[in-house]
Design a protein around this motif. Structure first.
Motif, PDB file in Angstrom:
ATOM      1  N   THR A  94       6.199  -8.285   8.600  1.00 54.36           N
ATOM      2  CA  THR A  94       5.337  -7.125   8.859  1.00 54.36           C
ATOM      3  C   THR A  94       3.966  -7.573   9.355  1.00 54.36           C
ATOM      4  N   ALA A  95       3.498  -8.748   8.947  1.00 56.48           N
ATOM      5  CA  ALA A  95       2.222  -9.263   9.451  1.00 56.48           C
ATOM      6  C   ALA A  95       2.305  -9.545  10.945  1.00 56.48           C
ATOM      7  N   LEU A  96       3.466 -10.015  11.405  1.00 51.77           N
ATOM      8  CA  LEU A  96       3.651 -10.212  12.849  1.00 51.77           C
ATOM      9  C   LEU A  96       3.571  -8.867  13.569  1.00 51.77           C
ATOM     10  N   GLY A  97       4.188  -7.830  12.991  1.00 49.07           N
ATOM     11  CA  GLY A  97       4.066  -6.500  13.584  1.00 49.07           C
ATOM     12  C   GLY A  97       2.622  -6.039  13.642  1.00 49.07           C
ATOM     13  N   ASP A  98       1.842  -6.301  12.587  1.00 48.30           N
ATOM     14  CA  ASP A  98       0.430  -5.918  12.572  1.00 48.30           C
ATOM     15  C   ASP A  98      -0.359  -6.693  13.629  1.00 48.30           C
TER      16      ASP A  98
END
Length: 304
Positions: A94-98
């Motif tokens: 999810t950090a990559l998505g952010d």
């Protein structure tokens, strides 16, 4: 959602007196793309495999190097592929998505059992072949070539689709993701077809973009192969009285399924792929319904 080509018995396009022309497109069995699609998505056409670059560090290490590698690949070719030593944790995923933007919540009730953290969709091949469109991403069916959320307004279409493999299933039986560069598709189309498609959009979809549009020097498409379903379209332009929309759509579909420039992803555990939705069509070949093939498990984010 899916397509058939206009047959001779289909009704002609309607010409409103003071607005866009409306019509319906449906694929016919003799259309050129039908045989191409069946061979390609039925695994009958071998394609060049997309391989991931080695990760710039362990999956559990700092995020900065991975984010920089993803960013560089997306900038250079609209596609990133990185082979991690292990899949990212949900926090790192999810950090990559952010980092890329904002992950879209998965709100379709049909996929609710497969959703984590509102934004992670678990793509597991749990079903055999099915006609239930909502279950097809989780089944052995192939998925026709498309751009993500092609029937939505631009601000609700994801820019990136992030896929990560937790389990590939049986290598010889698992479904493969197919990628088709829009640049190569546009290069096969006649100027007339591009002009028609740039004035044609899905009907009764407020705010939806035209099927083809210019972004600087390149053509971008918002389109899905509807397989056997009808596509209702509207067209605005000087030829609104009888635009050759059916011919342009057939030309587009044939170009999409021409295998010369396609690549496919043979999934391996830890393989991370990020697709720019304005650079590539994507789809999926059919998979086997064997227990081994059903072990296939990808995680997906859609990022705006």
């Amino acid at each position: 959602m899916n397509h058939r080509s206009l047959s001779p018995a289909a009704p002609p396009a309607r010409q409103p007196t003071d607005g866009p022309a409306h019509g319906t497109f449906a694929t016919g069995p003799a259309d050129a793309h039908v045989a191409l699609r069946e061979r390609l998505l039925g695994n009958g056409t071998p394609l060049t495999e997309l391989t991931g670059r080695p990760a710039p560090g362990p999956a559990a290490g700092p995020s900065e190097a991975l984010h920089a590698e993803v960013s560089e690949q997306l900038w250079s070719r609209g596609l990133a592929a990185i082979q991690l030593d292990e899949p990212l944790s949900d926090d790192r995923f999810t950090a990559l998505g952010d980092f890329l933007g904002s992950a879209m919540p998965e709100r379709d009730p049909a996929v609710a059992p497969y959703v984590q953290r509102e934004v992670i969709l678990n793509l597991r091949s749990e079903h055999g072949r099915t006609d239930d469109v909502s279950l097809q991403p989780f089944a052995a069916n192939y998925l026709s070539l498309h751009t993500e959320s092609s029937g939505a307004p631009l601000d609700r279409q994801p820019r990136y689709i992030v896929l990560m493999c937790l389990a590939p299933g049986a290598a010889a039986q698992g479904a493969r993701t197919v990628l088709v560069p829009m640049r190569e598709v546009a290069g096969q189309l006649s100027p007339r077809a591009l002009e028609v498609l740039s004035r044609t959009r899905y009907r009764d979809r407020p705010g939806v973009p035209t099927i083809a549009r210019r972004d600087g020097e390149r053509w971008v498409f918002s389109f899905r192969d509807f397989l056997a379903d009808e596509l209702h379209w509207s067209h605005e332009g000087p030829d609104a009285g009888g635009p050759p929309v059916g011919d342009a759509l057939r030309e587009l579909l044939a170009a999409m399924y021409t295998p010369a420039h396609m690549r496919w992803v043979q999934w391996r555990r830890g393989l991370l792929v990020v697709i720019d939705n304005t650079y590539f069509f994507h789809g999926r070949t059919s998979g086997s319904a064997t227990p081994e093939a059903r072990l296939r498990h990808l995680k997906r984010l859609r990022v705006v």
